[in-house]
Scaffold this active site. Sequence first.
Site, PDB file in Angstrom:
ATOM      1  CE1 TYR A  94      -9.358 113.899 -44.871  1.00  0.00           C
ATOM      2  CE2 TYR A  94     -11.529 113.493 -43.913  1.00  0.00           C
ATOM      3  CZ  TYR A  94     -10.204 113.128 -44.085  1.00  0.00           C
ATOM      4  OH  TYR A  94      -9.723 112.004 -43.480  1.00  0.00           O
ATOM      5  CG  ASN A 117       2.006 114.339 -44.973  1.00  0.00           C
ATOM      6  OD1 ASN A 117       3.096 114.776 -45.321  1.00  0.00           O
ATOM      7  ND2 ASN A 117       1.478 114.600 -43.791  1.00  0.00           N
ATOM      8  CB  CYS A 125      -2.034 114.107 -42.656  1.00  0.00           C
ATOM      9  SG  CYS A 125      -0.910 112.772 -42.255  1.00  0.00           S
ATOM     10  CG  HIS A 126      -2.254 113.707 -36.440  1.00  0.00           C
ATOM     11  ND1 HIS A 126      -0.994 114.111 -36.874  1.00  0.00           N
ATOM     12  CD2 HIS A 126      -2.476 114.370 -35.279  1.00  0.00           C
ATOM     13  CE1 HIS A 126      -0.492 114.965 -36.009  1.00  0.00           C
ATOM     14  NE2 HIS A 126      -1.372 115.148 -35.026  1.00  0.00           N
ATOM     15  CD  GLU A 156      -1.624 117.063 -32.036  1.00  0.00           C
ATOM     16  OE1 GLU A 156      -2.486 117.857 -32.491  1.00  0.00           O
ATOM     17  OE2 GLU A 156      -0.675 116.645 -32.719  1.00  0.00           O
TER      18      GLU A 156
END
Length: 164
Positions: A94, A117, A125-126, A156
């Site tokens: 953050y 978002n 945003c993840h 990912e």
Amino acid sequence: MPAFATLPTPVGTIGVVSDGTAITRVTWRSEPPADTTAGGDALLDEALAQLRAYFDDRLRIFDLPIDLGEQTAATRAVLLALFETVDHGEIVTYGGLASRSGTTVPARGIGSIMGANPVPLIVPCHRVVAGDGLGGYSGGAPGEGLATKRWLLEHEGVLPRSLF
């Protein structure tokens, strides 16, 4: 009138809204918002195809026009910094995103912006985490936010796949 369609995914059904020129919403819902029509337009069809390819591990970068809607200048700067600088398979804290955005938004404020978002997954945003763990996540089916964030980060390759 904006068009709405859904896509079943490993993390729940995703609803996507297109106004014909940009993707304006990505949400975990299967019922169309009141101000939309069911069915697609060419852009909505492309968004669904790209999201499907992302979940099939065939796409790493979304190539879709997005409309973030009415946002403050700081919120827009933070979301665009995330979209433009945090790639597939990467994470940022953050505080790190606050610095990248060039705004004066504190790290705690970044979390609120992530929760607002309008196009999660496309604006990833993840990929924003706390300095000491995953942080929060408002995406996913009700009550499944952190499990959804963990799945996306495992997908990912940021986190190792869970054994359980």
